[in-house]
Design a protein around this motif. Sequence first.
Motif, PDB file in Angstrom:
ATOM      1  N   LYS A 273      47.422  46.193  42.225  1.00  0.00           N
ATOM      2  CA  LYS A 273      46.815  44.868  42.309  1.00  0.00           C
ATOM      3  C   LYS A 273      45.747  44.785  41.222  1.00  0.00           C
ATOM      4  O   LYS A 273      45.088  45.786  40.956  1.00  0.00           O
ATOM      5  CB  LYS A 273      46.149  44.654  43.669  1.00  0.00           C
ATOM      6  N   PRO A 274      45.556  43.649  40.629  1.00  0.00           N
ATOM      7  CA  PRO A 274      46.259  42.401  40.897  1.00  0.00           C
ATOM      8  C   PRO A 274      47.667  42.441  40.310  1.00  0.00           C
ATOM      9  O   PRO A 274      47.892  43.036  39.260  1.00  0.00           O
ATOM     10  CB  PRO A 274      45.395  41.339  40.208  1.00  0.00           C
ATOM     11  N   PHE A 275      48.600  41.810  41.000  1.00  0.00           N
ATOM     12  CA  PHE A 275      49.981  41.753  40.526  1.00  0.00           C
ATOM     13  C   PHE A 275      50.315  40.332  40.115  1.00  0.00           C
ATOM     14  O   PHE A 275      49.656  39.381  40.525  1.00  0.00           O
ATOM     15  CB  PHE A 275      50.958  42.257  41.590  1.00  0.00           C
TER      16      PHE A 275
ATOM     17  N   ASP B 241      50.292  45.814  51.796  1.00  0.00           N
ATOM     18  CA  ASP B 241      49.050  46.376  51.274  1.00  0.00           C
ATOM     19  C   ASP B 241      48.895  47.781  51.873  1.00  0.00           C
ATOM     20  O   ASP B 241      49.603  48.135  52.822  1.00  0.00           O
ATOM     21  CB  ASP B 241      47.890  45.469  51.712  1.00  0.00           C
TER      22      ASP B 241
ATOM     23  N   ASP C 231      49.182  41.977  54.666  1.00  0.00           N
ATOM     24  CA  ASP C 231      47.914  42.153  53.947  1.00  0.00           C
ATOM     25  C   ASP C 231      46.813  41.545  54.793  1.00  0.00           C
ATOM     26  O   ASP C 231      47.003  40.469  55.356  1.00  0.00           O
ATOM     27  CB  ASP C 231      47.958  41.483  52.568  1.00  0.00           C
TER      28      ASP C 231
ATOM     29  N   ASP D 243      49.318  34.495  48.291  1.00  0.00           N
ATOM     30  CA  ASP D 243      49.817  34.620  46.924  1.00  0.00           C
ATOM     31  C   ASP D 243      51.133  35.392  46.904  1.00  0.00           C
ATOM     32  O   ASP D 243      52.101  34.983  46.250  1.00  0.00           O
ATOM     33  CB  ASP D 243      48.765  35.307  46.044  1.00  0.00           C
ATOM     34  N   ALA D 244      51.180  36.506  47.627  1.00  0.00           N
ATOM     35  CA  ALA D 244      52.412  37.301  47.690  1.00  0.00           C
ATOM     36  C   ALA D 244      53.542  36.498  48.322  1.00  0.00           C
ATOM     37  O   ALA D 244      54.690  36.547  47.861  1.00  0.00           O
ATOM     38  CB  ALA D 244      52.173  38.598  48.457  1.00  0.00           C
TER      39      ALA D 244
ATOM     40  N   ILE E  18      45.386  36.963  49.258  1.00  0.00           N
ATOM     41  CA  ILE E  18      46.391  37.822  48.631  1.00  0.00           C
ATOM     42  C   ILE E  18      47.719  37.692  49.368  1.00  0.00           C
ATOM     43  O   ILE E  18      48.786  37.624  48.753  1.00  0.00           O
ATOM     44  CB  ILE E  18      45.914  39.290  48.577  1.00  0.00           C
TER      45      ILE E  18
ATOM     46  N   ALA F  30      51.613  47.709  47.767  1.00  0.00           N
ATOM     47  CA  ALA F  30      50.684  47.245  46.739  1.00  0.00           C
ATOM     48  C   ALA F  30      49.263  47.666  47.090  1.00  0.00           C
ATOM     49  O   ALA F  30      48.864  47.629  48.252  1.00  0.00           O
ATOM     50  CB  ALA F  30      50.761  45.722  46.621  1.00  0.00           C
ATOM     51  N   SER F  31      48.501  48.066  46.064  1.00  0.00           N
ATOM     52  CA  SER F  31      47.091  48.386  46.280  1.00  0.00           C
ATOM     53  C   SER F  31      46.335  48.306  44.970  1.00  0.00           C
ATOM     54  O   SER F  31      46.868  48.641  43.916  1.00  0.00           O
ATOM     55  CB  SER F  31      46.917  49.789  46.866  1.00  0.00           C
ATOM     56  N   GLY F  32      45.091  47.875  45.080  1.00  0.00           N
ATOM     57  CA  GLY F  32      44.213  47.879  43.923  1.00  0.00           C
ATOM     58  C   GLY F  32      43.160  48.969  44.014  1.00  0.00           C
ATOM     59  O   GLY F  32      42.365  49.147  43.103  1.00  0.00           O
TER      60      GLY F  32
END
Length: 144
Positions: free
Chosen positions: A110-112, A62, A16, A24-25, A21, A90-92
Amino acid sequence: MSDPSISSEPYALVVDDDGLIRMDAMDILQDAGFRTFEASDGDKAMTLLAREHAVIVLLFTDVQMPGTRNGFAVARETASRWPHIAIVVASGHVRLEPGEMPDGARFIGKPFTADMVHDHLQAILPDGRKPEPLRTREQAGSAT
């Protein structure tokens, strides 16, 4: 860097371009029992995968990142070259289009949360590739 081949915990690669982020992941995956590698873009991820693919069991990437490869390209190339690696994308911001994800990969918005990530990991990782905390969490969940 320590020798990853002496570790009993499986490795995950988190990709990412957003450092917060990514951290966090990594925290979520470490809580699940993974040791982690990190990359800030798809090109760096592919370089790391080429070197460490034997110990990596999970790619968590990401979609939108700088460089020549976005997360979908990293996921497809990883699935093609190293099919033993489970993949979570993952993507927002990106809407998933047919054919963008390799077979067996999971998409997460996201957010996850840690629970969301752990649920996806339970579904895509075979028991022999799950780290102990993730297996213990699954057993506790099935006992209730």
